[in-house]
Design a protein around this motif. Structure first.
Motif, PDB file in Angstrom:
ATOM      1  N   THR A 110       0.857  -1.185   0.000  1.00 18.12           N
ATOM      2  CA  THR A 110       0.000   0.000   0.000  1.00 18.12           C
ATOM      3  C   THR A 110       0.895   1.236   0.000  1.00 18.12           C
ATOM      4  OG1 THR A 110      -1.831  -1.109   1.115  1.00 18.12           O
ATOM      5  CG2 THR A 110      -1.734   1.290   1.302  1.00 18.12           C
ATOM      6  N   ALA A 111       0.696   2.099  -0.979  1.00 17.13           N
ATOM      7  CA  ALA A 111       1.563   3.262  -1.133  1.00 17.13           C
ATOM      8  C   ALA A 111       0.790   4.395  -1.793  1.00 17.13           C
ATOM      9  CB  ALA A 111       2.783   2.895  -1.994  1.00 17.13           C
ATOM     10  N   LEU A 112       1.390   5.579  -1.768  1.00 21.43           N
ATOM     11  CA  LEU A 112       0.820   6.720  -2.467  1.00 21.43           C
ATOM     12  C   LEU A 112       1.313   6.724  -3.913  1.00 21.43           C
ATOM     13  CD1 LEU A 112       1.110   9.649   0.127  1.00 21.43           C
ATOM     14  CD2 LEU A 112      -0.984   8.541  -0.680  1.00 21.43           C
ATOM     15  N   VAL A 113       0.372   6.806  -4.823  1.00 22.35           N
ATOM     16  CA  VAL A 113       0.696   6.877  -6.246  1.00 22.35           C
ATOM     17  C   VAL A 113      -0.033   8.096  -6.807  1.00 22.35           C
ATOM     18  CG1 VAL A 113       0.595   5.728  -8.475  1.00 22.35           C
ATOM     19  CG2 VAL A 113       0.922   4.366  -6.392  1.00 22.35           C
ATOM     20  N   GLY A 114       0.737   9.130  -7.147  1.00 20.47           N
ATOM     21  CA  GLY A 114       0.119  10.349  -7.630  1.00 20.47           C
ATOM     22  C   GLY A 114      -0.797  10.989  -6.613  1.00 20.47           C
ATOM     23  N   GLY A 115      -0.437  10.844  -5.327  1.00 23.91           N
ATOM     24  CA  GLY A 115      -1.252  11.435  -4.268  1.00 23.91           C
ATOM     25  C   GLY A 115      -2.443  10.608  -3.855  1.00 23.91           C
ATOM     26  N   ARG A 116      -2.605   9.428  -4.445  1.00 13.79           N
ATOM     27  CA  ARG A 116      -3.740   8.555  -4.110  1.00 13.79           C
ATOM     28  C   ARG A 116      -3.234   7.261  -3.470  1.00 13.79           C
ATOM     29  NH1 ARG A 116      -8.500  10.108  -6.287  1.00 13.79           N
ATOM     30  NH2 ARG A 116      -9.367   7.997  -6.214  1.00 13.79           N
ATOM     31  N   VAL A 117      -4.008   6.748  -2.523  1.00 12.16           N
ATOM     32  CA  VAL A 117      -3.634   5.515  -1.840  1.00 12.16           C
ATOM     33  C   VAL A 117      -3.990   4.329  -2.728  1.00 12.16           C
ATOM     34  CG1 VAL A 117      -4.078   4.033   0.154  1.00 12.16           C
ATOM     35  CG2 VAL A 117      -3.891   6.517   0.454  1.00 12.16           C
ATOM     36  N   CYS A 118      -2.992   3.505  -2.988  1.00 13.47           N
ATOM     37  CA  CYS A 118      -3.181   2.334  -3.831  1.00 13.47           C
ATOM     38  C   CYS A 118      -2.624   1.104  -3.127  1.00 13.47           C
ATOM     39  CB  CYS A 118      -2.470   2.510  -5.176  1.00 13.47           C
ATOM     40  SG  CYS A 118      -3.112   3.858  -6.191  1.00 13.47           S
ATOM     41  N   TRP A 150     -10.401  12.755  14.276  1.00 16.66           N
ATOM     42  CA  TRP A 150      -9.307  12.297  13.417  1.00 16.66           C
ATOM     43  C   TRP A 150      -9.754  11.069  12.629  1.00 16.66           C
ATOM     44  CZ3 TRP A 150      -5.335  11.672  17.993  1.00 16.66           C
ATOM     45  CH2 TRP A 150      -5.090  12.927  18.561  1.00 16.66           C
ATOM     46  N   PRO A 151      -9.702  11.115  11.310  1.00 13.69           N
ATOM     47  CA  PRO A 151      -9.942   9.898  10.518  1.00 13.69           C
ATOM     48  C   PRO A 151      -8.646   9.122  10.325  1.00 13.69           C
ATOM     49  CG  PRO A 151      -9.837  11.820   9.081  1.00 13.69           C
ATOM     50  CD  PRO A 151      -9.571  12.316  10.479  1.00 13.69           C
ATOM     51  N   LEU A 152      -8.680   7.857  10.685  1.00 11.63           N
ATOM     52  CA  LEU A 152      -7.520   6.977  10.502  1.00 11.63           C
ATOM     53  C   LEU A 152      -7.971   5.700   9.806  1.00 11.63           C
ATOM     54  CD1 LEU A 152      -5.675   7.074  13.968  1.00 11.63           C
ATOM     55  CD2 LEU A 152      -5.152   8.406  11.929  1.00 11.63           C
ATOM     56  N   LEU A 153      -7.046   5.101   9.082  1.00 11.48           N
ATOM     57  CA  LEU A 153      -7.309   3.823   8.445  1.00 11.48           C
ATOM     58  C   LEU A 153      -6.123   2.911   8.723  1.00 11.48           C
ATOM     59  CD1 LEU A 153      -8.871   3.421   4.940  1.00 11.48           C
ATOM     60  CD2 LEU A 153      -7.026   1.925   5.654  1.00 11.48           C
ATOM     61  N   VAL A 154      -6.389   1.719   9.263  1.00 13.75           N
ATOM     62  CA  VAL A 154      -5.316   0.758   9.532  1.00 13.75           C
ATOM     63  C   VAL A 154      -5.469  -0.408   8.559  1.00 13.75           C
ATOM     64  CG1 VAL A 154      -6.627  -0.415  11.364  1.00 13.75           C
ATOM     65  CG2 VAL A 154      -4.141  -0.653  11.265  1.00 13.75           C
ATOM     66  N   VAL A 155      -4.371  -0.787   7.946  1.00 16.09           N
ATOM     67  CA  VAL A 155      -4.384  -1.824   6.908  1.00 16.09           C
ATOM     68  C   VAL A 155      -3.672  -3.072   7.402  1.00 16.09           C
ATOM     69  CG1 VAL A 155      -3.652  -2.427   4.577  1.00 16.09           C
ATOM     70  CG2 VAL A 155      -4.461  -0.113   5.056  1.00 16.09           C
ATOM     71  N   HIS A 156      -4.393  -4.186   7.435  1.00 17.78           N
ATOM     72  CA  HIS A 156      -3.799  -5.481   7.757  1.00 17.78           C
ATOM     73  C   HIS A 156      -3.471  -6.210   6.460  1.00 17.78           C
ATOM     74  CE1 HIS A 156      -4.785  -5.464  12.107  1.00 17.78           C
ATOM     75  NE2 HIS A 156      -5.809  -4.722  11.714  1.00 17.78           N
ATOM     76  N   GLY A 157      -2.465  -7.057   6.508  1.00 19.05           N
ATOM     77  CA  GLY A 157      -2.088  -7.846   5.342  1.00 19.05           C
ATOM     78  C   GLY A 157      -1.101  -7.104   4.470  1.00 19.05           C
ATOM     79  N   SER A 158      -1.582  -6.179   3.683  1.00 19.96           N
ATOM     80  CA  SER A 158      -0.719  -5.416   2.776  1.00 19.96           C
ATOM     81  C   SER A 158       0.246  -4.541   3.565  1.00 19.96           C
ATOM     82  CB  SER A 158      -1.580  -4.534   1.866  1.00 19.96           C
ATOM     83  OG  SER A 158      -0.778  -3.614   1.142  1.00 19.96           O
ATOM     84  N   PRO A 159       1.555  -4.631   3.318  1.00 20.76           N
ATOM     85  CA  PRO A 159       2.493  -3.746   4.010  1.00 20.76           C
ATOM     86  C   PRO A 159       2.313  -2.305   3.543  1.00 20.76           C
ATOM     87  CG  PRO A 159       3.626  -5.049   2.334  1.00 20.76           C
ATOM     88  CD  PRO A 159       2.237  -5.584   2.412  1.00 20.76           C
ATOM     89  N   VAL A 160       2.289  -1.378   4.500  1.00 16.94           N
ATOM     90  CA  VAL A 160       2.153   0.042   4.182  1.00 16.94           C
ATOM     91  C   VAL A 160       3.547   0.635   4.012  1.00 16.94           C
ATOM     92  CG1 VAL A 160       1.309   2.280   5.001  1.00 16.94           C
ATOM     93  CG2 VAL A 160      -0.028   0.205   5.430  1.00 16.94           C
ATOM     94  N   ALA A 161       3.788   1.261   2.891  1.00 17.37           N
ATOM     95  CA  ALA A 161       5.108   1.827   2.597  1.00 17.37           C
ATOM     96  C   ALA A 161       5.520   2.820   3.676  1.00 17.37           C
ATOM     97  CB  ALA A 161       5.087   2.519   1.235  1.00 17.37           C
ATOM     98  N   GLY A 162       6.679   2.554   4.313  1.00 19.41           N
ATOM     99  CA  GLY A 162       7.170   3.440   5.359  1.00 19.41           C
ATOM    100  C   GLY A 162       6.424   3.322   6.668  1.00 19.41           C
ATOM    101  N   GLY A 163       5.450   2.429   6.755  1.00 24.06           N
ATOM    102  CA  GLY A 163       4.687   2.250   7.994  1.00 24.06           C
ATOM    103  C   GLY A 163       3.440   3.099   8.069  1.00 24.06           C
TER     104      GLY A 163
END
Length: 218
Positions: A110-118, A150-163
């Motif tokens: 999971t990373a930012l691509v062109g400012g969007r979460v992908c 505060w809106p937060l989103l936690v992602v399980h499974g897919s590694p988040v780039a940089g944490g």
């Protein structure tokens, strides 16, 4: 610890519905899975996957209770059909966290691509926009000046780039953070700078009076 949540309930309902009726029950006993049953089982598996992620998040969040956080799971706003996975009231009494849990593909980053979460090549920014919208609606429903949401989103499974990722969405004045599970507790535990038990109790009471337990019928 087992957390009852709407995702798990939906998975069970899909499986049960596909097997309702004498003929369907007989086929199930014989081990025959019709096209309808296979389709329902596939949908149920996706809901169950999400339920497992929510349960994992809930287990992690229990550690914050000793620090004065008040934590609620699987809530809804009156008149709205969506559910809020987790809502947290801070020990300082000045912040609410609207936390959404996602379980994405383990083999994709999971990373930012062109400012969007992908997630890999899949654009998931719409789900980030949803949690920001949930936060906006919660903020308006609570109607508490001086309380930040505060809106937060936690992602399980897919590694988040940089944490963690920090992004912006239209209609929300502030960042939305997307975190890996290992960054969730440090981020929340380090947020409050002081404790105010009286104000925190008032905030938690307001949450309990405004947000309702989620049911499938909403």
């Amino acid at each position: 610890m087992t957390v009852q949540n709407s995702a798990a309930a939906r998975a069970a309902a899909l499986r049960a519905g596909a097997r309702r009726g004498l003929w369907r029950r007989l086929l199930a006993l014989l081990g025959v899975r019709t096209a309808g049953v296979r389709r329902a089982d596939s949908q149920a598996a996706r809901w169950q996957h999400g339920a497992a992620g929510e349960e994992a998040t809930a287990r992690m969040l229990t550690a914050l209770e000793a620090r004065g956080w008040v934590i609620r799971h699987d809530l809804r706003l009156r008149g709205r059909r969506f559910n809020l996975d987790h809502v947290l009231a801070s020990p300082c009494g000045t912040a609410i966290v609207v936390l959404d849990t996602k379980a994405w593909h383990r083999g994709r980053t999971t990373a930012l691509v062109g400012g969007r979460v992908c997630c890999g090549a899949e654009d998931r920014h719409g789900q980030v926009e949803k949690v920001a919208e949930y936060a906006r609606l919660v903020d308006r429903a609570l109607g508490l000046p001086g309380v930040a949401v505060w809106p937060l989103l936690v992602v399980h499974g897919s590694p988040v780039a940089g944490g963690y990722l920090e992004t912006r969405v239209p209609g929300w004045d502030g960042p939305v953070y997307v975190l890996g599970p290992d960054r969730l507790l440090p981020t929340l535990a380090g947020a409050p700078k002081a404790r105010d038990p009286r104000r925190a109790a008032q905030l938690a009471g307001r949450v309990d009076s405004v947000l309702l337990p989620y049911t499938e019928r909403g």
